[in-house]
Structure formats: structure tokens, C-alpha cells
Design an enzyme around this catalytic site. Structure first.
Site: not given
Length: 423
Positions: A207-209, A211, A230, A305, A328
Site C-alpha cells: 500500500g501507501i505509506g 512502512i 491494488e 491498527i 483489499g
């Protein structure tokens, strides 16, 4: 396709309509704001979307008297509204949202999108957000669009003929960007631990970010990596440029990067513009578990989380407060599990910025179980890597405590003893 003013395009929306808003970097804010300006003459307009970017007048007074949000993925700009009586959240896998439209479960009256100018054959591109926008356009009774020359023309399935657009306005403005931020030492440590799990020839989903970017920054000695994800972001570009990402071992679209949306900097958008290397598909394809699993060594890297001592993952709420969405995560966790040599991974810091442990005795009251403990394999923090697959509940607790933050281990050991003490 008729070019009109924003006010004329917005007039297509009627009271009681269900409207779809394209999201992420492609959010058509000019059209959305024009629809919002009609708040005094409209009522009970339902808004369906995944996360959007920019101003959301419809989420706040006085505009919200006419609009109700029904979000399939909660972004920060609507989070407050979704946790009040002016909005709500639909728990749903990203791979299955298209069923809501195609099976007439939530039929759409109007789809509101942003596209590139039509080419000489009359085809417009949905740019960097094909995801659920394509099925929305295919099923909505009416389509209104803002045509923007700064929208990248992307390859894949996100192409629609101008005849499918009922009314359009013209704008010339940058699409939304997600700036790159500096990776911290803690994030680098997590990234290195994850990178050590990734094999040459693996097919990646990230994903984004920071990490995910930290993971990618530790892959410069890897070879023959592929991407089926995705989301596509800036962190992948250096690996493409260095020939580390080649996709040559992928089974699905060999040699191609497959994604359903992209979010990042202008550099990313320039890279995907008219680039046949990157194929943008709808989420019903990219996130189809049976499609994902056909690739070898699928390595899916997701976040959480909180994770309880038995391995239950909450990734969409903080207690009863909805924070994001199912998205996803389960699509790719399951796809990676079934893939030959695949690795489903959860990567997270051991504690929050405020020092609260993310590995917990139990999930918070009201928290959703985004991924069940039966689906969780690898969990990674800055303190190490554990694999929960095949472990019983007590063994899982011991493993997770070993990678928890040292400040919280005594508390977690006590909780595990009380829960699993045998007479």
C-alpha cells in the site's frame, strides 16, 4: 458528450438520487462542489464512494442537510461525518464492491468522475483510479465528468468512450498528490525485517505509506520481482528503473505491473502516463483472490491498527469508531496464502506514537475483526518476525509477545498467563 457549465452538470442530480464519486487522486472536486451548492434544493441524496481527496462540503453543515454519506472505505476527510448520523460505513471487500452496482443491490443514478480529454477516436481515460469507477460508469443511469488535460492517460481497462458521458465540464488543474515523507529509523527497521522475508521472483502487493516505502528501499539487492497490487505508489519507481522489478516470473500479465489505482507525486503520474508497462484494471480483477493466487510467491504486505494475542487483526476501526475500511486486505492475504510460495505479512510498529501497544490482550470493545486469526501468518514489528500459522492460541500469544514493545511485555505476559493458565 455535451460540454456545459459546472452548474448545468450538477443539475442532473435529483433529490433521492444515489450518486457515485470517483476517489483517490482522481476525485472530481469541481463537480462535487457544484453539486453541493444545490443543498437548499436537494434532499436525501446518497453518496457512495471509497476514500476521496480534497474538500468534502457534503460532509459538513449546511451542505450535509441534503446529503448522506455511505462510504465503502472511510478517508480522513469524511471520518467525522461517518461516525455521526450524517453518514455510515459499508463493511465490504474491495473486490466485491462492483457487485453492489452490477447486481443492482445499490443501483446508481449518477456517476461523477474525472477523465482525460478524448483522443482522436473519442476515448477518455479514467486516469489513475479505475478501481470501482469503471463498474460505476458502466451501470449508472447518468454520467457526468470533468475533463482535465492533466489526467494521465493510463493503459489497461480504464478507457471509456465519450458517448458514455452525458454531460461534461472542462477544467485544467493538477490531480491530487500524496507527498513522500522521510522514513524514520523505526520504519527502516520494520522495512528491513519485512524485506528479509521477500524472495527473488516474488510478486508484491503493498500500500501507501512509510512502512511500504521502507520495505521497498530494502529490496535493491533482489531480482526478478513482480507487482500485482491494488495500489501503485512512488516507492516502486526506483526498483523499476534499476531493473529489479521485471515481472518476468509472474503468471498473470507477465512483465506488467498490475494495479487498480495509483496515488503519489507528479513524478508517479508522469511515469504511468501512456506507459504500457502499467496496466490499470478494475478492483474486481486486481483483488480477485483466484487471480492473485495464480502468481508465484505472492508477498502481500498489509498493516493493522491492533492485533490481539490470538492473532485477530483490526484494521478498520478504533473500538467502535470507524477509521478506514476493510479494503483489499483480506483479498490479498488470502491470495498470498494460496499462492505457491506466497507469504501474507502484517507489518506494524509495536506501539503507537503515544506509546500504546498495538499488540493487545484483546481487541478494543466494538473493534471489527478485519482479518481473522485463522488467516494471519507473518507478523512483523521493529523487534522481529513471527509466523503464527499452525500455532495454537497459547503459542501465538508467546510469539506475539516476543515482538511487542519491551515496555508492554510484562503486561502482555500477565494477560496471557491469566487467559491460558492451565489447572
Amino acid at each position: 458528450m455535451k460540454i456545459v457549465t459546472a452548474a448545468e452538470a450538477a443539475a442532473i442530480v435529483k433529490s433521492g438520487d444515489r450518486i457515485f464519486l470517483q476517489g483517490a487522486a482522481m476525485t472530481p472536486n469541481t463537480l462535487i462542489n457544484s453539486i453541493c451548492e444545490r443543498y437548499e434544493e436537494l434532499e436525501q441524496v446518497e453518496i457512495i464512494s471509497i476514500h476521496t481527496e480534497g474538500e468534502v462540503k457534503y460532509a459538513f453543515p449546511p451542505y450535509n442537510q441534503a446529503f448522506n454519506i455511505n462510504s465503502c472505505f472511510v478517508g480522513g476527510n469524511v471520518r467525522k461525518a461517518v461516525n455521526t448520523n450524517k453518514g455510515d460505513y459499508i463493511p465490504i471487500f474491495l473486490s466485491e464492491i462492483h457487485f453492489l452496482f452490477r447486481r443492482n443491490i445499490l443501483p446508481l443514478d449518477v456517476a461523477v468522475v474525472q477523465v482525460s480529454p478524448p483522443d482522436r477516436h473519442g476515448y477518455c481515460s479514467l486516469g489513475v483510479s479505475v478501481d470501482i469507477a469503471l463498474p460505476a460508469i458502466q451501470t449508472a443511469k447518468k454520467v457526468i465528468a470533468q475533463i482535465n488535460p492533466q489526467v494521465p492517460r493510463t493503459h489497461g481497462d480504464g478507457i471509456i468512450h465519450k458517448s458514455r458521458i452525458d454531460l461534461a465540464i472542462e477544467v485544467d488543474e493538477p490531480i491530487h498528490v500524496a507527498p513522500i515523507t522521510e522514513i524514520t529509523d523505526l520504519e527502516h527497521a520494520i522495512g528491513k525485517n519485512v524485506a528479509d522475508l521477500i524472495e527473488d521472483g516474488a510478486t508484491l502487493q503493498l500500500g501507501i505509506g512509510n512502512i511500504p516505502n521502507a520495505v521497498l528501499s530494502n529490496l535493491h539487492n533482489h531480482k526478478r520481482l513482480g507487482v500485482h497490487t491494488e495500489m501503485f505508489s512512488d516507492g516502486l519507481l526506483p526498483l523499476v528503473e534499476k531493473g529489479i522489478i521485471t515481472g518476468e516470473e509472474k503468471e498473470i500479465k507477465t512483465g506488467k505491473i498490475v494495479t487498480c489505482f495509483a496515488a503519489g507525486t507528479k513524478n508517479l503520474y508522469d511515469f504511468v502516463d501512456d506507459n504500457p508497462l502499467v496496466h490499470f484494471k478494475e478492483a474486481g480483477y486486481t483483488n480477485d483472490t483466484s487471480v492473485i493466487a495464480r502468481n508465484p510467491k505472492v508477498t502481500a504486505i498489509n498493516s493493522a491498527i491492533e492485533i490481539d494475542l490470538t492473532g485477530q487483526v483490526c484494521a478498520d476501526s478504533i473500538g467502535q469508531r470507524h477509521f478506514s475500511g476493510v479494503g483489499g486486505q483480506m483479498d490479498f492475504i488470502r491470495g498470498a496464502t494460496i499462492s505457491e510460495g506466497g507469504k501474507p505479512i502484517f507489518a506494524l510498529s509495536a506501539a503507537t506514537a503515544k506509546g500504546v501497544s498495538k499488540i493487545t490482550p484483546t481487541l478494543k470493545e466494538g473493534a471489527g475483526v478485519t482479518t481473522t486469526r485463522a488467516h494471519v501468518h507473518y507478523v512483523v514489528t521493529e523487534y522481529g518476525v513471527v509466523n503464527l500459522f499452525g500455532k495454537n492460541l497459547y503459542e501465538r500469544a508467546k510469539a506475539l509477545i516476543s515482538i511487542s514493545h519491551p515496555d508492554h511485555r510484562e503486561m502482555l505476559i500477565k494477560a496471557a498467563y491469566e487467559r491460558f493458565e492451565r489447572s
